[in-house]
Write a protein that holds these residues in place. Structure first.
Motif, PDB file in Angstrom:
ATOM      1  N   PRO A  16     -13.022   0.875   4.151  1.00 53.15           N
ATOM      2  CA  PRO A  16     -11.676   1.217   3.682  1.00 53.15           C
ATOM      3  C   PRO A  16     -10.861   1.924   4.753  1.00 53.15           C
ATOM      4  N   MET A  17      -9.564   1.996   4.515  1.00 50.86           N
ATOM      5  CA  MET A  17      -8.685   2.733   5.414  1.00 50.86           C
ATOM      6  C   MET A  17      -9.071   4.208   5.413  1.00 50.86           C
ATOM      7  N   THR A  18      -8.986   4.826   6.561  1.00 51.84           N
ATOM      8  CA  THR A  18      -9.254   6.254   6.655  1.00 51.84           C
ATOM      9  C   THR A  18      -8.051   7.028   6.105  1.00 51.84           C
ATOM     10  N   PRO A  19      -8.240   8.310   5.764  1.00 52.37           N
ATOM     11  CA  PRO A  19      -7.087   9.104   5.322  1.00 52.37           C
ATOM     12  C   PRO A  19      -5.958   9.124   6.349  1.00 52.37           C
ATOM     13  N   ALA A  20      -6.315   9.161   7.643  1.00 48.93           N
ATOM     14  CA  ALA A  20      -5.275   9.163   8.679  1.00 48.93           C
ATOM     15  C   ALA A  20      -4.504   7.845   8.693  1.00 48.93           C
ATOM     16  N   GLU A  21      -5.201   6.712   8.469  1.00 52.31           N
ATOM     17  CA  GLU A  21      -4.526   5.416   8.433  1.00 52.31           C
ATOM     18  C   GLU A  21      -3.610   5.309   7.213  1.00 52.31           C
ATOM     19  N   ARG A  22      -4.098   5.805   6.074  1.00 43.96           N
ATOM     20  CA  ARG A  22      -3.237   5.778   4.878  1.00 43.96           C
ATOM     21  C   ARG A  22      -2.004   6.650   5.082  1.00 43.96           C
ATOM     22  N   ARG A  23      -2.215   7.823   5.662  1.00 44.82           N
ATOM     23  CA  ARG A  23      -1.093   8.720   5.927  1.00 44.82           C
ATOM     24  C   ARG A  23      -0.104   8.086   6.899  1.00 44.82           C
ATOM     25  N   ALA A  24      -0.624   7.427   7.932  1.00 41.36           N
ATOM     26  CA  ALA A  24       0.261   6.756   8.892  1.00 41.36           C
ATOM     27  C   ALA A  24       1.066   5.660   8.209  1.00 41.36           C
ATOM     28  N   GLY A  25       0.396   4.843   7.399  1.00 42.72           N
ATOM     29  CA  GLY A  25       1.094   3.749   6.735  1.00 42.72           C
ATOM     30  C   GLY A  25       2.185   4.226   5.803  1.00 42.72           C
ATOM     31  N   VAL A  26       1.863   5.207   4.959  1.00 42.69           N
ATOM     32  CA  VAL A  26       2.846   5.701   3.990  1.00 42.69           C
ATOM     33  C   VAL A  26       4.006   6.400   4.697  1.00 42.69           C
ATOM     34  N   SER A  27       3.700   7.220   5.694  1.00 38.92           N
ATOM     35  CA  SER A  27       4.769   7.989   6.355  1.00 38.92           C
ATOM     36  C   SER A  27       5.675   7.088   7.185  1.00 38.92           C
ATOM     37  N   LEU A  28       5.112   6.115   7.884  1.00 37.07           N
ATOM     38  CA  LEU A  28       5.945   5.218   8.685  1.00 37.07           C
ATOM     39  C   LEU A  28       6.771   4.291   7.799  1.00 37.07           C
ATOM     40  N   ALA A  29       6.191   3.853   6.696  1.00 31.74           N
ATOM     41  CA  ALA A  29       6.972   3.051   5.739  1.00 31.74           C
ATOM     42  C   ALA A  29       8.120   3.874   5.170  1.00 31.74           C
ATOM     43  N   SER A  30       7.885   5.183   4.937  1.00 36.74           N
ATOM     44  CA  SER A  30       8.945   6.033   4.390  1.00 36.74           C
ATOM     45  C   SER A  30      10.072   6.236   5.402  1.00 36.74           C
ATOM     46  N   ILE A  31       9.730   6.274   6.719  1.00 36.14           N
ATOM     47  CA  ILE A  31      10.771   6.390   7.748  1.00 36.14           C
ATOM     48  C   ILE A  31      11.656   5.153   7.723  1.00 36.14           C
ATOM     49  N   PHE A  32      11.037   3.982   7.676  1.00 36.78           N
ATOM     50  CA  PHE A  32      11.811   2.755   7.547  1.00 36.78           C
ATOM     51  C   PHE A  32      12.671   2.795   6.295  1.00 36.78           C
ATOM     52  N   ALA A  33      12.065   3.226   5.179  1.00 32.78           N
ATOM     53  CA  ALA A  33      12.770   3.213   3.911  1.00 32.78           C
ATOM     54  C   ALA A  33      13.976   4.143   3.921  1.00 32.78           C
ATOM     55  N   LEU A  34      13.809   5.362   4.423  1.00 26.96           N
ATOM     56  CA  LEU A  34      14.910   6.325   4.437  1.00 26.96           C
ATOM     57  C   LEU A  34      16.066   5.827   5.305  1.00 26.96           C
ATOM     58  N   ARG A  35      15.728   5.240   6.451  1.00 26.01           N
ATOM     59  CA  ARG A  35      16.765   4.751   7.355  1.00 26.01           C
ATOM     60  C   ARG A  35      17.448   3.496   6.800  1.00 26.01           C
ATOM     61  N   MET A  36      16.651   2.547   6.312  1.00 23.56           N
ATOM     62  CA  MET A  36      17.225   1.299   5.825  1.00 23.56           C
ATOM     63  C   MET A  36      17.990   1.490   4.517  1.00 23.56           C
ATOM     64  N   LEU A  37      17.584   2.460   3.703  1.00 27.66           N
ATOM     65  CA  LEU A  37      18.340   2.730   2.487  1.00 27.66           C
ATOM     66  C   LEU A  37      19.763   3.132   2.837  1.00 27.66           C
ATOM     67  N   GLY A  38      19.894   3.988   3.850  1.00 26.13           N
ATOM     68  CA  GLY A  38      21.230   4.381   4.278  1.00 26.13           C
ATOM     69  C   GLY A  38      22.051   3.212   4.777  1.00 26.13           C
ATOM     70  N   LEU A  39      21.418   2.264   5.458  1.00 26.34           N
ATOM     71  CA  LEU A  39      22.140   1.089   5.959  1.00 26.34           C
ATOM     72  C   LEU A  39      22.519   0.143   4.824  1.00 26.34           C
ATOM     73  N   PHE A  40      21.602  -0.035   3.875  1.00 26.09           N
ATOM     74  CA  PHE A  40      21.832  -1.007   2.805  1.00 26.09           C
ATOM     75  C   PHE A  40      22.797  -0.517   1.737  1.00 26.09           C
ATOM     76  N   LEU A  41      22.939   0.807   1.583  1.00 25.60           N
ATOM     77  CA  LEU A  41      23.751   1.333   0.490  1.00 25.60           C
ATOM     78  C   LEU A  41      25.206   0.867   0.541  1.00 25.60           C
ATOM     79  N   ILE A  42      25.709   0.554   1.728  1.00 26.41           N
ATOM     80  CA  ILE A  42      27.113   0.145   1.778  1.00 26.41           C
ATOM     81  C   ILE A  42      27.311  -1.322   1.405  1.00 26.41           C
ATOM     82  N   LEU A  43      26.224  -2.128   1.433  1.00 31.69           N
ATOM     83  CA  LEU A  43      26.377  -3.570   1.221  1.00 31.69           C
ATOM     84  C   LEU A  43      27.034  -3.932  -0.110  1.00 31.69           C
TER      85      LEU A  43
END
Length: 402
Positions: free
Chosen positions: A8-35
């Motif tokens: 299975p994924m290690t705790p560090a890998e899970r943390r990396a995946g969730v946190s990096l996905a959240s960075i994409f999400a926070l940034r892209m949400l701001g871009l998409f909100l005006i559409l």
């Protein structure tokens, strides 16, 4: 035969995946909100009656992203992933503030250009590759791709409500705050990256010669061009043809989004677990073709527009989740960072050209011209994707079948 040992994924890998996905999400949400709201809002500001300028304002950030994506990726190799990501997010915050204080379409375009200058997508995906082992990299890439689809869907629902509550300036200030929140995640949550091995840098020409990778690069270009092009026209169509006030557009977007995820989740499971990746992928591209022809020929009222939007969300979310996963499976290990840079560059070009093309086509040929152009592009993508070789089966899936 005994069942294979799980890894299975290690705790560090899970943390990396969730946190990096959240960075994409926070940034892209701001871009998409005006559409969903900007094309209607633009009529209230100087210069906003020119649809070409409106489309440019929607897609301008994609141009600077496209121009700087590979440069930011290379800088992350030289100076480290985190410093480059933080610098890009800072530029995004500044651009959001400029747009929030704008009183005409031209200053908003300038703010959007600055937003796009924070071209961190390649650096973030490269960091994801740094922090995960090969057998789990597909999962993390799928998490990142799914986060983009999720926030796009969320923005369709939230934007009309936010626009009614805080206005366009408020949405841009919220965008700045979301990017600032992403900076906090980078500093305090994302694990530290290992040193980047200089000897493994891939050659740009190797990526251009790989026909499978270039088909996927064309695909992400087409998907995001179509996505942005549609939202130059869709909000106005819901008002004029659907008779639905802008503040009530969420009543269409919310059911469409929820239904799309009901379909998307089992489709992704079938693709991953039952080795139906190419079939599911091509079905989603074919659905995109159907949607565009449907919007061209049968989008005369609220219910028909809502139907085609629901089907669009199904196709978009499946493709947004599966394309990064496919890239991560087939990119040569020595060229993975370069491949991600090219992929994100083509994605950004699609976002930019979608806004500009949508505005120009809408001004000269109306909604029908926009939908027909998107249909032709999606049909070309389907022809290319049909000739692709299925990605290699994940090792875990092979072991489980023995």
């Amino acid at each position: 035969m005994s069942s294979p040992k799980r890894d299975p994924m290690t705790p560090a890998e899970r943390r990396a995946g969730v946190s990096l996905a959240s960075i994409f999400a926070l940034r892209m949400l701001g871009l998409f909100l005006i559409l969903p709201v900007f094309a209607v809002h633009a009529h209230s500001i100087p210069g906003g009656d020119n649809l070409t300028l409106v489309g440019l304002a929607i897609g301008a950030y994609g141009l600077t992203q496209a121009c700087l994506q590979i440069a930011f990726g290379a800088a992350s190799d030289r100076f480290g992933r985190k410093p480059v990501i933080l610098f890009g997010l800072l530029l995004f915050v500044i651009g959001s503030a400029v747009a929030a204080m704008a009183d005409n379409i031209y200053v908003i375009i300038a703010g959007r250009v600055l937003q796009g200058a924070g071209a961190i997508s390649a650096a973030v995906t490269a960091l994801a590759a740094d922090l995960t082992r090969d057998q789990h990299r597909t999962k993390v890439m799928a998490m990142i791709g799914s986060s983009i689809g999720l926030v796009f869907a969320a923005s369709m629902v939230a934007a009309p409500l936010l626009y009614s509550a805080i206005g366009m300036a408020g949405i841009f200030w919220l965008t700045a705050a979301l990017a600032a929140g992403a900076m906090v995640v980078v500093v305090w949550v994302v694990p530290e990256a290992p040193p980047v091995p200089r000897a493994t840098a891939g050659r740009f020409v190797d990526i251009l010669r790989d026909s499978q990778l270039m088909r996927l690069n064309f695909g992400v270009f087409a998907l995001h061009l179509i996505q942005t092009t549609m939202w130059v026209m869709v909000p106005a169509a819901l008002v004029s043809k659907g008779g639905l006030a802008l503040a009530e557009h969420w009543k269409v977007y919310l059911p469409a989004v929820l239904l799309s995820f009901v379909v998307m989740v089992p489709a992704i499971i079938v693709a991953e677990r039952h080795n139906r990746f190419k079939q599911i992928f091509n079905t989603a591209v074919a659905l995109l073709v159907v949607v565009q022809f449907g919007l061209y020929a049968w989008a005369d009222g609220l219910m028909s527009i809502a139907l085609w939007l629901t089907l669009f969300f199904v196709a978009f979310n499946i493709l947004e989740a599966t394309q990064p996963s496919w890239i991560s499976r087939i990119a040569p290990p020595a060229s993975k960072g370069t491949a991600l840079g090219v992929y994100n560059t083509l994605q950004s070009f699609g976002l930019f050209l979608g806004g500009v093309l949508g505005g120009w086509l809408g001004q000269h040929f109306g909604n029908g011209g926009v939908a027909l152009a998107c249909a032709v592009l999606a049909l070309l993508w389907l022809a290319l994707s049909a000739t692709m070789t299925p990605p290699p089966i994940r090792k875990a899936a092979v072991a489980a079948s023995n």
